[in-house]
Scaffold this motif. Structure first.
Motif: not given
Lengths: 85, 85
Positions: A1-2, A7-10, A61-62
């Motif tokens: 799971m991410i 997700i905030i970074g993305l 990754f972001a």
């Protein structure tokens, strides 16, 4: 799971990168290189490349995605600046 | 001892932030809010705040410093945009 912070970074990456695109588009459209000097664009470009290196080190990754795209866009602004000065 | 990648991050922070300052200064000086729309500045501002949250999560001093300053500068651009539109 991410991770939820990934997700905030993305989301951050999508927002700041998409806010940068119209600036590049307008610069191309009006055939003007915008407000900044060539030195400033080059300073920004080098800074973004260093953020990219830092992001690779952090395995983020972001940061890798955001700085790769922003580096390409800033490179385009440098090309426009040289072409339309 | 400070990690060499932290130094790369700090140099990145100095370069990208210092390249952003003249844009804000010029916007103030020429009393114009620059090329971008208010929506784009707000998008950028929210994105930078999310990068700040992400930087705090990653415990990255470089990201915290850079995004705090850039958030303040972008907030100023929003104020200019509202004032000089």
């Amino acid at each position: 799971m991410i991770d939820k912070f990934e997700i905030i970074g993305l989301i951050a990456a999508v927002l700041t990168t998409s806010a940068y695109v119209p600036q590049v588009y307008k610069t191309w459209k009006i055939k003007s290189a915008g407000n900044l000097s060539l030195t400033m664009y080059i300073t920004m470009f080098i800074g973004i490349i260093l953020w990219l290196v830092y992001g690779i080190h952090l395995n983020s990754f972001a940061m890798i995605i955001a700085n790769s795209i922003t580096a390409m866009l800033t490179f385009l602004l440098i090309v426009f600046k040289l072409k339309y000065k």
